[in-house]
Structures are given as structure tokens and as C-alpha cells.
Design a protein around this motif. Structure first.
Motif, PDB file in Angstrom:
ATOM      1  N   CYS A  63       0.824  -1.216   0.000  1.00  0.00           N
ATOM      2  CA  CYS A  63       0.000   0.000   0.000  1.00  0.00           C
ATOM      3  C   CYS A  63       0.858   1.266   0.000  1.00  0.00           C
ATOM      4  N   ASP A  64       0.284   2.317  -0.569  1.00  0.00           N
ATOM      5  CA  ASP A  64       0.939   3.618  -0.513  1.00  0.00           C
ATOM      6  C   ASP A  64      -0.139   4.675  -0.275  1.00  0.00           C
ATOM      7  N   PRO A  65      -0.248   5.170   0.943  1.00  0.00           N
ATOM      8  CA  PRO A  65       0.619   4.944   2.100  1.00  0.00           C
ATOM      9  C   PRO A  65       0.332   3.583   2.740  1.00  0.00           C
ATOM     10  N   ALA A  66       1.332   3.019   3.397  1.00  0.00           N
ATOM     11  CA  ALA A  66       1.228   1.697   4.003  1.00  0.00           C
ATOM     12  C   ALA A  66       0.849   1.810   5.483  1.00  0.00           C
ATOM     13  N   PRO A  67      -0.346   1.365   5.855  1.00  0.00           N
ATOM     14  CA  PRO A  67      -0.759   1.437   7.262  1.00  0.00           C
ATOM     15  C   PRO A  67       0.201   0.693   8.192  1.00  0.00           C
ATOM     16  N   CYS A  68       0.746  -0.429   7.745  1.00  0.00           N
ATOM     17  CA  CYS A  68       1.681  -1.192   8.585  1.00  0.00           C
ATOM     18  C   CYS A  68       2.934  -0.378   8.885  1.00  0.00           C
ATOM     19  N   MET A  69       3.411   0.352   7.903  1.00  0.00           N
ATOM     20  CA  MET A  69       4.613   1.171   8.077  1.00  0.00           C
ATOM     21  C   MET A  69       4.339   2.312   9.055  1.00  0.00           C
ATOM     22  N   MET A  70       3.174   2.920   8.956  1.00  0.00           N
ATOM     23  CA  MET A  70       2.827   4.013   9.857  1.00  0.00           C
ATOM     24  C   MET A  70       2.635   3.516  11.288  1.00  0.00           C
ATOM     25  N   ALA A  71       2.196   2.260  11.454  1.00  0.00           N
ATOM     26  CA  ALA A  71       1.939   1.709  12.788  1.00  0.00           C
ATOM     27  C   ALA A  71       3.177   1.094  13.434  1.00  0.00           C
ATOM     28  N   CYS A  72       4.241   0.896  12.671  1.00  0.00           N
ATOM     29  CA  CYS A  72       5.432   0.206  13.186  1.00  0.00           C
ATOM     30  C   CYS A  72       6.163   1.083  14.208  1.00  0.00           C
ATOM     31  N   LEU A  73       6.106   0.670  15.457  1.00  0.00           N
ATOM     32  CA  LEU A  73       6.697   1.461  16.546  1.00  0.00           C
ATOM     33  C   LEU A  73       8.216   1.631  16.433  1.00  0.00           C
ATOM     34  N   PRO A  74       8.994   0.575  16.152  1.00  0.00           N
ATOM     35  CA  PRO A  74      10.447   0.756  16.076  1.00  0.00           C
ATOM     36  C   PRO A  74      10.960   1.211  14.707  1.00  0.00           C
ATOM     37  N   GLY A  75      10.064   1.392  13.735  1.00  0.00           N
ATOM     38  CA  GLY A  75      10.497   1.815  12.404  1.00  0.00           C
ATOM     39  C   GLY A  75      11.129   0.692  11.605  1.00  0.00           C
ATOM     40  N   ALA A  76      10.714  -0.544  11.858  1.00  0.00           N
ATOM     41  CA  ALA A  76      11.274  -1.696  11.150  1.00  0.00           C
ATOM     42  C   ALA A  76      10.709  -1.834   9.741  1.00  0.00           C
ATOM     43  N   ILE A  77       9.568  -1.227   9.470  1.00  0.00           N
ATOM     44  CA  ILE A  77       8.938  -1.343   8.154  1.00  0.00           C
ATOM     45  C   ILE A  77       9.237  -0.086   7.351  1.00  0.00           C
ATOM     46  N   PHE A  78       9.716  -0.304   6.132  1.00  0.00           N
ATOM     47  CA  PHE A  78      10.130   0.803   5.276  1.00  0.00           C
ATOM     48  C   PHE A  78       9.823   0.478   3.820  1.00  0.00           C
ATOM     49  N   ARG A  79       9.831   1.498   2.978  1.00  0.00           N
ATOM     50  CA  ARG A  79       9.620   1.317   1.542  1.00  0.00           C
ATOM     51  C   ARG A  79      10.961   1.363   0.838  1.00  0.00           C
ATOM     52  N   GLU A  80      11.248   0.308   0.093  1.00  0.00           N
ATOM     53  CA  GLU A  80      12.485   0.196  -0.671  1.00  0.00           C
ATOM     54  C   GLU A  80      12.278   0.914  -2.002  1.00  0.00           C
ATOM     55  N   GLY A  81      13.243   1.708  -2.417  1.00  0.00           N
ATOM     56  CA  GLY A  81      13.076   2.568  -3.578  1.00  0.00           C
ATOM     57  C   GLY A  81      13.139   1.909  -4.937  1.00  0.00           C
ATOM     58  N   THR A  82      14.000   0.942  -5.150  1.00  0.00           N
ATOM     59  CA  THR A  82      14.188   0.360  -6.477  1.00  0.00           C
ATOM     60  C   THR A  82      12.921  -0.279  -7.010  1.00  0.00           C
ATOM     61  N   PHE A  83      12.280  -1.108  -6.195  1.00  0.00           N
ATOM     62  CA  PHE A  83      11.080  -1.824  -6.629  1.00  0.00           C
ATOM     63  C   PHE A  83       9.808  -1.306  -5.967  1.00  0.00           C
ATOM     64  N   ASP A  84       9.929  -0.250  -5.148  1.00  0.00           N
ATOM     65  CA  ASP A  84       8.772   0.357  -4.457  1.00  0.00           C
ATOM     66  C   ASP A  84       8.036  -0.677  -3.603  1.00  0.00           C
ATOM     67  N   THR A  85       8.819  -1.480  -2.890  1.00  0.00           N
ATOM     68  CA  THR A  85       8.287  -2.565  -2.069  1.00  0.00           C
ATOM     69  C   THR A  85       8.358  -2.194  -0.594  1.00  0.00           C
ATOM     70  N   VAL A  86       7.298  -2.524   0.152  1.00  0.00           N
ATOM     71  CA  VAL A  86       7.293  -2.326   1.595  1.00  0.00           C
ATOM     72  C   VAL A  86       7.970  -3.546   2.219  1.00  0.00           C
ATOM     73  N   LEU A  87       9.055  -3.307   2.938  1.00  0.00           N
ATOM     74  CA  LEU A  87       9.858  -4.384   3.527  1.00  0.00           C
ATOM     75  C   LEU A  87       9.927  -4.262   5.042  1.00  0.00           C
ATOM     76  N   ILE A  88      10.349  -5.345   5.690  1.00  0.00           N
ATOM     77  CA  ILE A  88      10.526  -5.369   7.135  1.00  0.00           C
ATOM     78  C   ILE A  88      11.977  -5.692   7.456  1.00  0.00           C
ATOM     79  N   ASP A  89      12.608  -4.858   8.284  1.00  0.00           N
ATOM     80  CA  ASP A  89      13.969  -5.113   8.756  1.00  0.00           C
ATOM     81  C   ASP A  89      13.862  -6.015   9.985  1.00  0.00           C
ATOM     82  N   PRO A  90      14.241  -7.298   9.873  1.00  0.00           N
ATOM     83  CA  PRO A  90      14.073  -8.228  10.998  1.00  0.00           C
ATOM     84  C   PRO A  90      14.929  -7.869  12.213  1.00  0.00           C
ATOM     85  N   ASP A  91      16.004  -7.120  12.001  1.00  0.00           N
ATOM     86  CA  ASP A  91      16.852  -6.716  13.126  1.00  0.00           C
ATOM     87  C   ASP A  91      16.183  -5.644  13.988  1.00  0.00           C
TER      88      ASP A  91
END
Length: 181
Positions: A63-91
Motif C-alpha cells: 500500500c501507498d501509504p502503508a498502514p503497517c509502516m505508519m503503525a510500526c513502533l520501532p520503524g522496522a517497516i520501510f519502503r524500498e526505492g528500487t522496486f517500491d516494495t514495503v519491507l521489514i527489517d528483521p533486526d
């Protein structure tokens, strides 16, 4: 930009997309060895039953905007620029489930993953097979889907085709001649 388009009316519920997705996200990339990995690879696409028991392939829509990204408290969810994909940083994922509660499609699951620190449960969802796409391949779920329930195409193209299909079906039911495309 091309994306995975879901056509639920074409899904027969074979679930082939699920093991191929899990395999694509395994360490080895091969089904035979992936089933012996620890942690066991998990699919990012899930086939559920619709109202009449028909299959429904459910996956992240990035989604754009992505509700999951907006709700992510530690900022682990982000949008990757090359493929415009919403990803999760497991760390960065703290397994709080805020993203899952915000997701309108119910596609975020929590499991161990080979990309996460050992023994840690993290949020997992479709990543559009960005690693496969970087190698010039299409997403694994699309490649394996023989009914066309999952396609790799421009959304505008898919929507125009669907509009045309509906118009032709309605015209055929009414007995009136179809308008030219």
C-alpha cells in the motif's frame, strides 16, 4: 511498474504458491533442502477459503501509504526505492504486532526466519521477491500459478482487461452487441 495482481476468481485453491514462496525465502532456495532447514521457511502468500469454499490467494499489496509502516513502533517497516516494495527489517522488529493490527488485508504473520537473529520471532510478509527480481526473475508465486490467479503486470493493464471482461460478459447476458474496445 509491474506488480503481482491477484485474480481471486481464477484461484482453484491448489496452494502451490505457498511452498514455492517459502522455498524462495529459504537459505538454500531448493524445496528438497528447504524442508530440512531450521527455522523452517514460511510462505509470505497465504491461500484462504472464500465464502463458498473457493481459494483466495492473499498477499501484501504494498500500500501507498502503508498502514503497517505508519503503525510500526520501532520503524522496522520501510519502503524500498528500487522496486517500491514495503519491507521489514528483521533486526529492528520487536514483535509488537502493531503492523498486523493496522494491515487491512491480514497478511502479516509472525515466525522465526533465516534473515532474523536466531530464535527470534519477527513479522513476515510478502517482499515481492525482490531478490528474484534483482536477478531478472518474476516473483515465485506468479511463476508457479498455472491458473493465472497471480499475474505479474501493470495494474492499469489488469484493470482495463477486467473492465473489458465485465463489459463483454454483461453484453453477452443482455443479448446486445458489444461495443468496440
Amino acid at each position: 511498474m509491474k506488480e503481482v495482481v491477484v485474480h481471486p476468481e481464477r484461484c482453484v485453491g491448489c496452494m502451490q504458491c505457498m511452498p514455492v514462496c517459502a522455498t524462495a525465502h529459504s537459505r538454500t532456495g531448493h524445496l528438497y533442502t528447504a524442508i530440512m532447514e531450521t527455522p523452517l521457511p514460511k510462505p509470505r502468500v497465504h491461500v484462504g477459503a472464500g465464502l463458498n469454499g473457493e481459494g483466495f490467494p492473499n498477499r501484501c499489496r504494498h500500500c501507498d501509504p502503508a498502514p503497517c509502516m505508519m503503525a510500526c513502533l520501532p520503524g522496522a517497516i520501510f519502503r524500498e526505492g528500487t522496486f517500491d516494495t514495503v519491507l521489514i527489517d528483521p533486526d529492528k522488529c520487536i514483535n509488537c504486532a502493531s503492523c498486523a493490527m493496522a494491515c487491512p488485508y491480514g497478511v502479516i504473520r509472525f515466525n522465526e526466519d533465516c534473515t532474523a537473529p536466531p530464535g527470534r520471532i519477527v513479522a513476515l510478509k510478502c517482499d515481492n521477491c525482490d531478490e528474484r527480481r534483482a536477478r531478472g526473475l518474476i516473483p515465485a508465486c506468479v511463476e508457479v500459478c498455472k491458473t493465472g490467479a497471480l499475474t505479474w503486470e501493470e495494474m492499469d493493464t489488469a484493470m482495463k482487461r477486467k473492465t473489458s471482461e465485465v463489459a463483454h460478459a454483461m453484453t453477452a447476458e443482455s443479448g446486445r452487441p458489444a461495443l468496440p474496445d
